[in-house]
Design a protein around this motif. Sequence first.
Motif, PDB file in Angstrom:
ATOM      1  N   ARG A 273       0.830  -1.202   0.000  1.00  0.00           N
ATOM      2  CA  ARG A 273       0.000   0.000   0.000  1.00  0.00           C
ATOM      3  C   ARG A 273       0.863   1.251   0.000  1.00  0.00           C
ATOM      4  NH1 ARG A 273      -0.668   4.047   4.343  1.00  0.00           N
ATOM      5  NH2 ARG A 273      -2.717   5.004   4.067  1.00  0.00           N
ATOM      6  N   PHE A 274       1.896   1.286   0.869  1.00  0.00           N
ATOM      7  CA  PHE A 274       2.775   2.455   0.926  1.00  0.00           C
ATOM      8  C   PHE A 274       3.541   2.638  -0.387  1.00  0.00           C
ATOM      9  CE2 PHE A 274       6.841   4.484   1.878  1.00  0.00           C
ATOM     10  CZ  PHE A 274       6.404   5.644   2.497  1.00  0.00           C
ATOM     11  N   SER A 275       4.055   1.526  -0.949  1.00  0.00           N
ATOM     12  CA  SER A 275       4.817   1.606  -2.199  1.00  0.00           C
ATOM     13  C   SER A 275       3.953   2.112  -3.346  1.00  0.00           C
ATOM     14  CB  SER A 275       5.398   0.230  -2.553  1.00  0.00           C
ATOM     15  OG  SER A 275       6.271  -0.216  -1.544  1.00  0.00           O
ATOM     16  N   MET A 276       2.715   1.627  -3.400  1.00  0.00           N
ATOM     17  CA  MET A 276       1.838   2.041  -4.486  1.00  0.00           C
ATOM     18  C   MET A 276       1.448   3.506  -4.362  1.00  0.00           C
ATOM     19  SD  MET A 276      -1.548   0.188  -5.932  1.00  0.00           S
ATOM     20  CE  MET A 276      -2.272   0.706  -7.492  1.00  0.00           C
ATOM     21  N   GLN A 277       1.084   3.925  -3.156  1.00  0.00           N
ATOM     22  CA  GLN A 277       0.688   5.325  -2.986  1.00  0.00           C
ATOM     23  C   GLN A 277       1.875   6.267  -3.185  1.00  0.00           C
ATOM     24  OE1 GLN A 277      -1.332   5.700   0.774  1.00  0.00           O
ATOM     25  NE2 GLN A 277      -3.178   4.670   0.029  1.00  0.00           N
ATOM     26  N   MET A 278       3.056   5.866  -2.719  1.00  0.00           N
ATOM     27  CA  MET A 278       4.238   6.682  -2.961  1.00  0.00           C
ATOM     28  C   MET A 278       4.503   6.797  -4.466  1.00  0.00           C
ATOM     29  SD  MET A 278       6.729   8.468  -1.773  1.00  0.00           S
ATOM     30  CE  MET A 278       6.936   8.080  -0.044  1.00  0.00           C
ATOM     31  N   SER A 279       4.316   5.696  -5.196  1.00  0.00           N
ATOM     32  CA  SER A 279       4.504   5.731  -6.657  1.00  0.00           C
ATOM     33  C   SER A 279       3.497   6.655  -7.328  1.00  0.00           C
ATOM     34  CB  SER A 279       4.378   4.316  -7.229  1.00  0.00           C
ATOM     35  OG  SER A 279       5.331   3.444  -6.657  1.00  0.00           O
ATOM     36  N   GLU A 280       2.267   6.666  -6.812  1.00  0.00           N
ATOM     37  CA  GLU A 280       1.244   7.536  -7.394  1.00  0.00           C
ATOM     38  C   GLU A 280       1.618   9.010  -7.264  1.00  0.00           C
ATOM     39  OE1 GLU A 280      -2.404   6.516  -5.539  1.00  0.00           O
ATOM     40  OE2 GLU A 280      -2.539   4.550  -6.483  1.00  0.00           O
ATOM     41  N   TYR A 281       2.227   9.379  -6.154  1.00  0.00           N
ATOM     42  CA  TYR A 281       2.655  10.770  -5.981  1.00  0.00           C
ATOM     43  C   TYR A 281       3.925  11.076  -6.773  1.00  0.00           C
ATOM     44  CZ  TYR A 281      -0.723  11.411  -2.204  1.00  0.00           C
ATOM     45  OH  TYR A 281      -1.895  11.525  -1.475  1.00  0.00           O
ATOM     46  N   LEU A 282       4.808  10.073  -6.911  1.00  0.00           N
ATOM     47  CA  LEU A 282       6.074  10.300  -7.595  1.00  0.00           C
ATOM     48  C   LEU A 282       5.926  10.341  -9.122  1.00  0.00           C
ATOM     49  CD1 LEU A 282       8.582   8.088  -5.561  1.00  0.00           C
ATOM     50  CD2 LEU A 282       8.592  10.578  -5.777  1.00  0.00           C
ATOM     51  N   LEU A 283       4.974   9.579  -9.668  1.00  0.00           N
ATOM     52  CA  LEU A 283       4.851   9.494 -11.125  1.00  0.00           C
ATOM     53  C   LEU A 283       4.625  10.863 -11.782  1.00  0.00           C
ATOM     54  CD1 LEU A 283       2.915   6.151 -11.753  1.00  0.00           C
ATOM     55  CD2 LEU A 283       5.235   6.730 -12.474  1.00  0.00           C
ATOM     56  N   PRO A 284       3.628  11.650 -11.373  1.00  0.00           N
ATOM     57  CA  PRO A 284       3.482  12.966 -12.019  1.00  0.00           C
ATOM     58  C   PRO A 284       4.645  13.904 -11.715  1.00  0.00           C
ATOM     59  CG  PRO A 284       1.959  12.747 -10.170  1.00  0.00           C
ATOM     60  CD  PRO A 284       2.552  11.399 -10.395  1.00  0.00           C
ATOM     61  N   LEU A 285       5.249  13.765 -10.530  1.00  0.00           N
ATOM     62  CA  LEU A 285       6.401  14.595 -10.197  1.00  0.00           C
ATOM     63  C   LEU A 285       7.560  14.319 -11.147  1.00  0.00           C
ATOM     64  CD1 LEU A 285       8.016  16.492  -8.313  1.00  0.00           C
ATOM     65  CD2 LEU A 285       8.495  14.499  -6.873  1.00  0.00           C
ATOM     66  N   LEU A 286       7.904  13.041 -11.333  1.00  0.00           N
ATOM     67  CA  LEU A 286       9.015  12.675 -12.215  1.00  0.00           C
ATOM     68  C   LEU A 286       8.677  12.952 -13.673  1.00  0.00           C
ATOM     69  CD1 LEU A 286      10.093   9.341 -10.496  1.00  0.00           C
ATOM     70  CD2 LEU A 286      11.279  11.538 -10.432  1.00  0.00           C
ATOM     71  N   ALA A 287       7.412  12.759 -14.047  1.00  0.00           N
ATOM     72  CA  ALA A 287       7.016  13.051 -15.434  1.00  0.00           C
ATOM     73  C   ALA A 287       7.224  14.524 -15.751  1.00  0.00           C
ATOM     74  CB  ALA A 287       5.556  12.661 -15.647  1.00  0.00           C
ATOM     75  N   ASN A 288       6.906  15.396 -14.811  1.00  0.00           N
ATOM     76  CA  ASN A 288       7.092  16.823 -15.055  1.00  0.00           C
ATOM     77  C   ASN A 288       8.559  17.232 -14.989  1.00  0.00           C
ATOM     78  OD1 ASN A 288       4.389  18.693 -15.094  1.00  0.00           O
ATOM     79  ND2 ASN A 288       4.032  16.717 -14.108  1.00  0.00           N
TER      80      ASN A 288
END
Length: 576
Positions: A235-250
């Motif tokens: 759960r923590f890994s998935m939610q952390m990935s959800e926040y990181l994906l748009p950050l890294l994409a930008n």
Amino acid sequence: MQLKSALKGTALLLWLACSLFFVCILLLPMRGIAAELAGQWFWQTEEGAAAGEPWRPFDFPQNPPVESDTQQVWLKTNLPQDMPRDASLLIQSRDQAFEVWLGDSCIYTYGEMRPAFMSYGQRWHIVSIPDGSGGRELRIHAYSASDATLGYFGQIWLDGNVEQVLRIFRQDVPYLMNIPLAVFMLVMMMIYATSPAAPKRLYNSFIAFITVFIIWMICATNSKQYVLDAPLFWRFSMQMSEYLLPLLANIVIFQVVDRSYKKMVRWTVLIYAVLLFITVGAEFLGFNGMSRGRVLLYTFLPLLEMAALYAIARSAHQGNMYARAVSVPLLFMAGAGTLDGISLYRHWYVVDGYLLPYTTLSLCVFVAFIMRHQIKRERMLMNREAGLKQEVSQAIEKATMDNLTKCYNRNKLEIVLATEILQHKNEEEPFSVIMLDIDFFKTVNDTYGHEVGDEVLAGFAEVIRHNIKKKDVLVRWGGEEFIILFRHCTGEEAMMIAERLRQKVESTPLYDGKIRITCSLGVASWHGADDSETQLLKRVDDALYMAKRTGRNRVCREPKSNLHWFKNLYSDEESE
């Protein structure tokens, strides 16, 4: 290049094999009477159940319309009359504890019905149903600290135990087919990132994005639970990935857009970073920040990505090819991510699984572009390097060549001698040198002039060059003196070569056949570990001097075999 090709082929074969395997799973027939418990559902709060309030209907599988401060809820429905053999329920839970009741009996419990640090994670559950339960009342008692997840289980499936396990893997097919493709792109980017011509910041940002995207897809699968049953970790890994994906994409977009639009994209990166910092901090403080922050995340996502898309569109309009390439995955991934947020976290509509993994192919557009651009850049640099090498080679050649005679100069002799001495330091006679001097060359200059003298020098060098091997090194030592270095040549062999050269020079007229010259030659060989470059050149110079003092137009060898001549020579000098 061969390593790159091998890695590309291996990664591609791996992806094709995995894809074929999961397609086969997808095509396996399903047995039983698989049914989704989508009939009439009712809900009631914990307080309402205690007070005997009536049950209220709601639209399952959406969560019941509870108040924001509600933390426990009851759901109920009736099982169908016709039940499959070895019947069980497949239930997906996110951030909530729950109990499953059949009549007055609790048949399954997950977690405790109270707050827990970092909530209860994400997990699937197979709940076995006792035989003869057809038509009985099924109730679910759920607890969650967030009203967004309270009572939300998505689709609940009723089927046999074996079919439920197969359904788990079948639901994972879209993710598990796209994970090898994403790994393939990651490997390609890591290979090309090692190139000196690669734009390091862009490649490293994209590698970080792909890595997090792969982690997110792994977390989204159901079969991960068979490998590691750790709901809080996933759960923590998935939610952390959800926040990181748009950050890294930008961050990737920031590396791509034109300078005038970087400030706009920098603000989007900053907003995502602040949101990540706040939600993670709230999570560790026990406020369930990562789950609650999803409302803000999926509210800001379409707005911020529209700003990023504007920056990309303006950059692409001005001819930025990187911006054009990145616009394709941005459109697909931002759109799919927004729809996933609406579906799974705001529950405006319900779909089975996520849409984001299906956008993996859109990343291939950007990867293919940067790989193509990298190949073109490497070819350009290779051509430039080849040109520079040619220029350096020409410069070195000019620095080591004598313009008049087209022979090497002293610089070249120093390099070649150092190499030969290093290779044959402890050997005797692995190479020999001959020093030549044109007899009475001053008379030629005085009689015919220096221009004719230069032509005689050039003609003399040409005669020598045509009568030695290409591997032999011909050097103009100074004035009318020349030195030849013969590799793997003993002193006796050098004496024979020198005599042949003397005869050839004597018999060859120069300057259109009007001038005949002779030359004197000295021969010396390497003496092994106790010898040196200075001693070798001194000996060959003495041998040449002896040839000139003893009559010219002759060949003399170093004192090793002509010691009595040298004694006479030096005694004459002393008498003078």
